[in-house]
Design an enzyme around this catalytic site. Sequence first.
Site, PDB file in Angstrom:
ATOM      1  CG  LEU A 124      -1.663   1.191   1.478  1.00 27.33           C
ATOM      2  CD1 LEU A 124      -2.631   1.506   0.420  1.00 27.33           C
ATOM      3  CD2 LEU A 124      -2.650   1.078   2.543  1.00 27.33           C
ATOM      4  CD  GLU A 126       1.882   4.658  -4.183  1.00 30.15           C
ATOM      5  OE1 GLU A 126       1.607   5.949  -4.626  1.00 30.15           O
ATOM      6  OE2 GLU A 126       1.161   3.945  -4.689  1.00 30.15           O
ATOM      7  CB  SER A 131      -0.598   9.003   7.789  1.00 28.52           C
ATOM      8  OG  SER A 131       0.440   8.548   8.559  1.00 28.52           O
ATOM      9  CB  ILE A 156       6.490  -3.911   0.581  1.00 29.19           C
ATOM     10  CG1 ILE A 156       5.731  -2.649  -0.229  1.00 29.19           C
ATOM     11  CG2 ILE A 156       5.360  -4.722   0.308  1.00 29.19           C
ATOM     12  CD1 ILE A 156       4.696  -1.785   0.384  1.00 29.19           C
ATOM     13  NE  ARG A 242      -4.519  -0.105  11.947  1.00 33.51           N
ATOM     14  CZ  ARG A 242      -5.162   0.883  11.359  1.00 33.51           C
ATOM     15  NH1 ARG A 242      -6.184   1.166  11.296  1.00 33.51           N
ATOM     16  NH2 ARG A 242      -4.319   1.459  10.298  1.00 33.51           N
ATOM     17  N   GLY A 339      21.522  -1.482  32.807  1.00 37.40           N
ATOM     18  CA  GLY A 339      22.491  -0.449  32.781  1.00 37.40           C
ATOM     19  C   GLY A 339      23.609  -0.657  31.477  1.00 37.40           C
ATOM     20  CD  GLU A 363      -0.316  -4.251  10.145  1.00 36.42           C
ATOM     21  OE1 GLU A 363      -1.441  -4.498  10.530  1.00 36.42           O
ATOM     22  OE2 GLU A 363       0.479  -5.166   9.876  1.00 36.42           O
ATOM     23  N   GLY A 364      -0.536   2.024  10.551  1.00 38.19           N
ATOM     24  CA  GLY A 364      -1.084   3.002  11.074  1.00 38.19           C
ATOM     25  C   GLY A 364      -0.048   3.539  12.140  1.00 38.19           C
TER      26      GLY A 364
HETATM   27  C1  FAD Z   1       9.674  -1.441   8.857  1.00 37.40           C
HETATM   28  C2  FAD Z   1       8.478  -1.026   8.195  1.00 37.40           C
HETATM   29  C3  FAD Z   1       7.619  -2.085   7.455  1.00 37.40           C
HETATM   30  C4  FAD Z   1       6.557  -1.635   6.751  1.00 37.40           C
HETATM   31  N1  FAD Z   1       5.838  -2.662   6.143  1.00 37.40           N
HETATM   32  C5  FAD Z   1       4.853  -2.067   5.291  1.00 37.40           C
HETATM   33  C6  FAD Z   1       4.194  -3.058   4.494  1.00 37.40           C
HETATM   34  O1  FAD Z   1       4.458  -4.300   4.336  1.00 37.40           O
HETATM   35  N2  FAD Z   1       3.221  -2.592   3.504  1.00 37.40           N
HETATM   36  C7  FAD Z   1       2.620  -1.264   3.451  1.00 37.40           C
HETATM   37  O2  FAD Z   1       1.930  -0.813   2.801  1.00 37.40           O
HETATM   38  N3  FAD Z   1       3.446  -0.156   4.351  1.00 37.40           N
HETATM   39  C8  FAD Z   1       4.520  -0.886   5.268  1.00 37.40           C
HETATM   40  N4  FAD Z   1       4.952   0.141   6.037  1.00 37.40           N
HETATM   41  C9  FAD Z   1       4.656   1.674   6.002  1.00 37.40           C
HETATM   42  C10 FAD Z   1       4.070   2.084   7.132  1.00 37.40           C
HETATM   43  O3  FAD Z   1       2.604   1.590   7.257  1.00 37.40           O
HETATM   44  C11 FAD Z   1       4.131   3.365   7.112  1.00 37.40           C
HETATM   45  O4  FAD Z   1       5.422   3.996   7.406  1.00 37.40           O
HETATM   46  C12 FAD Z   1       3.125   4.286   8.203  1.00 37.40           C
HETATM   47  O5  FAD Z   1       1.641   4.101   7.715  1.00 37.40           O
HETATM   48  C13 FAD Z   1       3.168   5.676   8.350  1.00 37.40           C
HETATM   49  O6  FAD Z   1       3.468   6.348   7.075  1.00 37.40           O
HETATM   50  P1  FAD Z   1       4.855   7.293   6.946  1.00 37.40           P
HETATM   51  O7  FAD Z   1       6.074   6.505   7.359  1.00 37.40           O
HETATM   52  O8  FAD Z   1       4.902   7.586   5.700  1.00 37.40           O
HETATM   53  O9  FAD Z   1       4.605   8.685   8.060  1.00 37.40           O
HETATM   54  P2  FAD Z   1       3.895   9.933   7.878  1.00 37.40           P
HETATM   55  O10 FAD Z   1       2.368   9.453   7.285  1.00 37.40           O
HETATM   56  O11 FAD Z   1       4.624  10.721   6.814  1.00 37.40           O
HETATM   57  O12 FAD Z   1       3.805  10.428   9.168  1.00 37.40           O
HETATM   58  C14 FAD Z   1       4.986  11.167   9.747  1.00 37.40           C
HETATM   59  C15 FAD Z   1       4.475  11.541  10.898  1.00 37.40           C
HETATM   60  O13 FAD Z   1       3.497  12.589  10.987  1.00 37.40           O
HETATM   61  C16 FAD Z   1       2.389  12.074  11.911  1.00 37.40           C
HETATM   62  N5  FAD Z   1       0.850  12.334  11.039  1.00 37.40           N
HETATM   63  C17 FAD Z   1       0.555  12.020   9.627  1.00 37.40           C
HETATM   64  N6  FAD Z   1      -0.735  12.341   9.611  1.00 37.40           N
HETATM   65  C18 FAD Z   1      -1.056  12.642  10.778  1.00 37.40           C
HETATM   66  C19 FAD Z   1      -2.443  13.242  11.095  1.00 37.40           C
HETATM   67  N7  FAD Z   1      -3.328  13.114  10.312  1.00 37.40           N
HETATM   68  N8  FAD Z   1      -2.443  13.632  12.431  1.00 37.40           N
HETATM   69  C20 FAD Z   1      -1.705  13.491  13.272  1.00 37.40           C
HETATM   70  N9  FAD Z   1      -0.413  12.764  12.972  1.00 37.40           N
HETATM   71  C21 FAD Z   1      -0.152  12.614  11.521  1.00 37.40           C
HETATM   72  C22 FAD Z   1       2.637  10.364  11.934  1.00 37.40           C
HETATM   73  O14 FAD Z   1       1.932   9.945  13.117  1.00 37.40           O
HETATM   74  C23 FAD Z   1       3.984  10.581  11.971  1.00 37.40           C
HETATM   75  O15 FAD Z   1       4.506  10.737  13.305  1.00 37.40           O
HETATM   76  C24 FAD Z   1       6.281  -0.195   6.727  1.00 37.40           C
HETATM   77  C25 FAD Z   1       6.923   0.879   7.545  1.00 37.40           C
HETATM   78  C26 FAD Z   1       8.007   0.186   8.107  1.00 37.40           C
HETATM   79  C27 FAD Z   1       8.919   1.442   8.918  1.00 37.40           C
END
Ligand code: FAD
Length: 383
Positions: A124, A126, A131, A156, A242, A339, A363-364
């Site tokens: 999902l 990109e 988020s 992913i 979740r 420690g 996952e959010g």
């Molecule tokens: C190791 C790893 C494995 C993963 N595996 C998968 C996978 O298998 N498949 C897949 O599809 N994705 C995967 N992901 C992606 C993961 O789901 C996303 O990293 C996650 O959803 C957050 O998106 P972002 O990192 O782009 O952060 P952003 O959305 O850019 O957020 C950055 C910061 O802003 C905050 N923020 C953003 N919007 C809001 C809002 N509306 N209100 C308050 N705060 C907000 C966030 O909480 C965060 O602190 C993976 C990520 C990691 C790190």
Amino acid sequence: MRYFLTEEQQMIVDICRQVVDEKIIPVRAELDEKEIFPRDIIKEIGGSDLFRLFVPEKYEGMGSGIFEVCLATEELSRGDLGIATTFAASGLGIIPIVIAGNETQKKKFLPPAAGGNKLAAFGLTEAEAGSDIGNIKTTAERNGDHYILNGTKQWISNGGEADIYTIFAMTDPAKGVRGMSAIIVEKGTPGFEFGKKENKLGMRSSATRELIFNNCRVPVENLLGKEGMGFIIAMRTFDQSRPPVGAQAVGIAMGALEEALNFSRVRKQFGTAISSFQSIQHMLADMATGVEAARALVHYAAKVIDSGEKNITRLSSMAKLFATDMAMKVTVDAVQILGGYGYMKEYPAEKMMRDAKVTQIFEGTNQIMRNIIALDMIKRGVV
Ligand SMILES: Cc1cc2nc3c(=O)[nH]c(=O)nc-3n(C[C@H](O)[C@H](O)[C@H](O)COP(=O)(O)OP(=O)(O)OC[C@H]3O[C@@H](n4cnc5c(N)ncnc54)[C@H](O)[C@@H]3O)c2cc1C
């Protein structure tokens, strides 16, 4: 603590515990250090029938519920979060097929996933859509009896290692989230390639990779549900996935608590075990209470989902939020109790602390979990 498990549920826990103690704990530091994806251990997990937990009986699964998935995920996470994530991410790729697949798709893709012969993945995220998943740019343009996919997915889990990918792409970008669809793409499809493998802070035994689609032709029969249902399929998948992330967090925290307890009983300072100091005792007590409270919430959320209840989003988000924040605190406290030894790689506490962080992000994020919980409460006007 007693968890009133059935004989079959206790067996799932025992099988996982054996894999963790015999196969995972002896090698987890090396897997972490060298960032190795442990194919042999994943095969062992498949051989123990654990991937069948995600799949209905009709398609060679065990027909279990999210509760059993949580039991297995917690135990595996006590050993190594990367391995537990490979397991859980395969489930994340399978759940959309269970939720929205037709009979032909289920017969084709579920049995090999159940047997662990083929891993699955969920694509999902990109670069511009974390988020804000409605902002995905990958497109799936209909061309006769095929979709032509173009775009790049990032981070992913199981990327490159999985054979079955549930990909979210825009079939009608003008419609926003209502134009998003879920399509199964098989490894080896021309135009589907893997990009860079990430070098991560923690969870380093799991493969996290880019998926690149360049005029990738996928047959229309791989569409899950109908065009435009992708967003709903993703949300319904997260509702079920979740609590297992919460279970991952409980497992890591449990492992960290065990390390801290054992260490505190043998480490002597000022002529006595550090476990005799009240400050250490209080930390251990808070850690143990946090683990039990989170486990209770995760178990409850899983059981509510398994009961067939429809409104599960808030509870599912609460389980993920509470357990993962707890795990972050407990693993930091475990390092503190050890420690200086806690800061050294000879001991697993620092790895657990690095691993725990991602559970608050994937996952959010936990900010998004708080948004979901608050908005649901405000919309319904009930606590
Ligand atoms: C190791 C790893 C494995 C993963 N595996 C998968 C996978 O298998 N498949 C897949 O599809 N994705 C995967 N992901 C992606 C993961 O789901 C996303 O990293 C996650 O959803 C957050 O998106 P972002 O990192 O782009 O952060 P952003 O959305 O850019 O957020 C950055 C910061 O802003 C905050 N923020 C953003 N919007 C809001 C809002 N509306 N209100 C308050 N705060 C907000 C966030 O909480 C965060 O602190 C993976 C990520 C990691 C790190």
